[in-house]
Motif scaffolding. Structure first.
Motif, PDB file in Angstrom:
ATOM      1  N   LEU A   1       0.861  -1.528  -0.259  1.00  0.00           N
ATOM      2  CA  LEU A   1      -0.139  -0.240   0.259  1.00  0.00           C
ATOM      3  C   LEU A   1       0.859   1.375  -0.090  1.00  0.00           C
ATOM      4  CD1 LEU A   1      -2.465  -1.510   2.025  1.00  0.00           C
ATOM      5  CD2 LEU A   1      -3.258  -1.314   0.498  1.00  0.00           C
TER       6      LEU A   1
ATOM      7  N   TYR B   1      -1.214   6.434   1.449  1.00  0.00           N
ATOM      8  CA  TYR B   1      -2.883   5.479   2.838  1.00  0.00           C
ATOM      9  C   TYR B   1      -2.502   5.250   4.037  1.00  0.00           C
ATOM     10  CZ  TYR B   1      -6.610   2.294   2.657  1.00  0.00           C
ATOM     11  OH  TYR B   1      -7.201   1.486   3.388  1.00  0.00           O
ATOM     12  N   ARG B   2      -1.614   4.936   3.877  1.00  0.00           N
ATOM     13  CA  ARG B   2      -0.885   4.352   5.471  1.00  0.00           C
ATOM     14  C   ARG B   2      -1.041   5.618   6.220  1.00  0.00           C
ATOM     15  NH1 ARG B   2       3.389  -0.455   4.874  1.00  0.00           N
ATOM     16  NH2 ARG B   2       2.647  -1.479   2.847  1.00  0.00           N
TER      17      ARG B   2
END
Length: 100
Positions: free
Chosen positions: A7, A11-12
């Motif tokens: 990812l 996003y993290r």
């Protein structure tokens, strides 16, 4: 072998920010709601404290749901910190009014 796609970092970070908003911001909101209810409910002090403490679980739950239902992490933080600021103002007002 299959390559694993990871990812993106953005996003993290967004998920981490939402989780922090839910945990820390939710705790802040729930505790301030509990304090305000204990100070402002027009019932006996012990009953007001017990009612406020029981209601704080609902506020915490709603804050967590809000943080993960928002479109962005900014909106999640905004939706937790603005009501917390309002509740802190109300708690300060109750404290200021009760001073002799």
């Amino acid at each position: 072998m299959k390559s694993k796609t990871s990812l993106p970092v953005s996003y993290r970070l967004a998920v981490t920010s939402r989780a922090l908003a839910a945990v820390l911001g939710g705790y802040l909101l729930a505790s301030l709601a509990s304090v305000c209810m204990a100070l402002w409910l027009p019932i006996a002090r012990a009953d007001a404290v017990v009612s406020a403490m029981m209601s704080s679980f609902i506020f915490y739950l709603l804050a967590v749901i809000w943080c993960f239902a928002c479109r962005s992490a900014w909106r999640a933080w905004f939706g937790v910190l603005v009501p917390s600021a309002v509740l802190a103002t109300l708690a300060g007002l109750a404290y200021w009014m009760a001073r002799p």
